[in-house]
Design an enzyme around this catalytic site. Sequence first.
Site, PDB file in Angstrom:
ATOM      1  N   ARG A  22       2.010  15.304   0.691  1.00 42.63           N
ATOM      2  CA  ARG A  22       1.047  15.692   1.729  1.00 42.63           C
ATOM      3  C   ARG A  22       1.820  15.739   3.054  1.00 42.63           C
ATOM      4  NH1 ARG A  22      -0.443  11.144  -0.974  1.00 42.63           N
ATOM      5  NH2 ARG A  22      -0.083   9.156   0.057  1.00 42.63           N
ATOM      6  N   PHE A  61       0.822  -1.202   0.000  1.00 40.78           N
ATOM      7  CA  PHE A  61       0.000   0.000   0.000  1.00 40.78           C
ATOM      8  C   PHE A  61       0.858   1.255   0.000  1.00 40.78           C
ATOM      9  CE2 PHE A  61      -2.883  -3.143   1.608  1.00 40.78           C
ATOM     10  CZ  PHE A  61      -4.122  -2.761   1.101  1.00 40.78           C
ATOM     11  N   CYS A  62       0.241   2.353  -0.391  1.00 46.07           N
ATOM     12  CA  CYS A  62       0.868   3.666  -0.339  1.00 46.07           C
ATOM     13  C   CYS A  62       1.331   3.946   1.093  1.00 46.07           C
ATOM     14  CB  CYS A  62      -0.142   4.717  -0.768  1.00 46.07           C
ATOM     15  SG  CYS A  62       0.407   6.393  -0.537  1.00 46.07           S
ATOM     16  N   PRO A  63       2.515   4.447   1.354  1.00 45.47           N
ATOM     17  CA  PRO A  63       3.473   4.931   0.366  1.00 45.47           C
ATOM     18  C   PRO A  63       4.552   3.910  -0.010  1.00 45.47           C
ATOM     19  CG  PRO A  63       4.178   5.637   2.528  1.00 45.47           C
ATOM     20  CD  PRO A  63       2.942   4.786   2.722  1.00 45.47           C
TER      21      PRO A  63
END
Lengths: 79, 381
Positions: B194, A16-18
């Site tokens: 972000r 998954f991100c990141p």
Amino acid sequence: MDEVKPTKVIDARGSFCPGPLMELIKAYKQGKVGDVISVYSTDNGTKKDAPEWIKKSGNELIGIFDRSGYFEIVMRKSK
Amino acid sequence: MAINRKRVVIVGDGAAGTIMANKLRFHSTPEEIEIDVFGNSERHYFKPDGVQIPFGFKDPANSFKPTQSLFNYGINYLKANIRKFDLENSTVTCEKNRTFKYDYLIIATGDRFSTEELPGYDKAASHFYSLEASMELRQKLRDFKGGKIVIGQASIPIQCPPAPYEFTFQLDQYLKLKGIRDKTEIHYIYPLNRVFTIPNVSDFIERLMEERGIVIHKMFNVDSLDPMGKKINSLEGETLDYDLLILVPPHSGQKIITENGLADNSGYIAVDRNHLNYKDYDNVFAIGDATDLPISKAGATAHFQSEYLANRISNEVNGNAYFEAYNGDVACTTITGGNEAITLFFSYTRPPKANFESKADYFLKWTSSDTYFSAMLRGIM
């Protein structure tokens, strides 16, 4: 795309991100100018994050390619 | 001793190893399962207090306990470091060349600060990720008269991902209380586009930062440090100077894990995301910060993982079927300044919602070391 042979391929599918972006950055740090780095990912966030990072870091985005069940982002290390 | 008594070996005496041992003890009797924990730490530090200690907002005397005192009755705590893992023969070997057989192995070795990855780190940067570092930073903040503070993290992953923004909000509060906020610039750097990994939480935190005049530098991946010139450089080509640099150090898995072939150079162990077992071994698991799972490296993660594993192993030992799975549950309460906090609940498939701050959540955070040592670590909750 077919004529560009990646110097390094990162299989980050399922991560998954990141995760995929950080793997890409790690490969970038370890590579040399001219290297072509390819990352496989199933994480949609990476589709947005990775090209943005490639642009901001002054590298070249070769392309984003849809594969069966995943996508591939390919960049060239320009500096 | 029961004929079919099983031996569970837990390697690591931090949060994950201790919670795991104590929960398993609650779920099984000593006649069913022998629990052996290997580790060599003198004290167990409650790391989340690191975001408050440097400001004098919390007394560090209540933030640690002797490690040995934290294991429930019926657990063998062996003060030794494991050096060799032999999964084929189901044994581990300690530094004194004593070998121990196991029926189940749980690796809870945590991670480490790999400052060797970033030359100049020790001279250039302060941090708040250990008790010693927090105390050093407390003195630096007391001496600080104003100037430019750069705060962030050297890389991803790190323990407790919200900690850098928690610290930043309290730094803002501390400087106001000290009367030097108007003489200080706070610059927050983050590796992504972000201010936090999870987008909707990031939007919430970014708004709070903007309200408080914190300058944000997104996509700032730390490339190098210049301790003499007091400059920090990013891979993306940005350079910031500073008077005080507060930078969470790079993290890696333990060297012993890589040396034993249990992980690549990152040192993080790849485990099944729902069952936590290593490769095809149905009796070898990793939990807590030692894994490469795409979730927060936090005590709360280890807490939920331990609940699953304790249930699973105790049921298996007793011949019962167990069909549950670990679904990536994590919960954390993070301070947003002004004596307020938010609590986030999330899992692999359920992102957290960050809607509002509250003083009740802050109280929860403020008392969390007491809850941790008296209940969570003990396996009671």
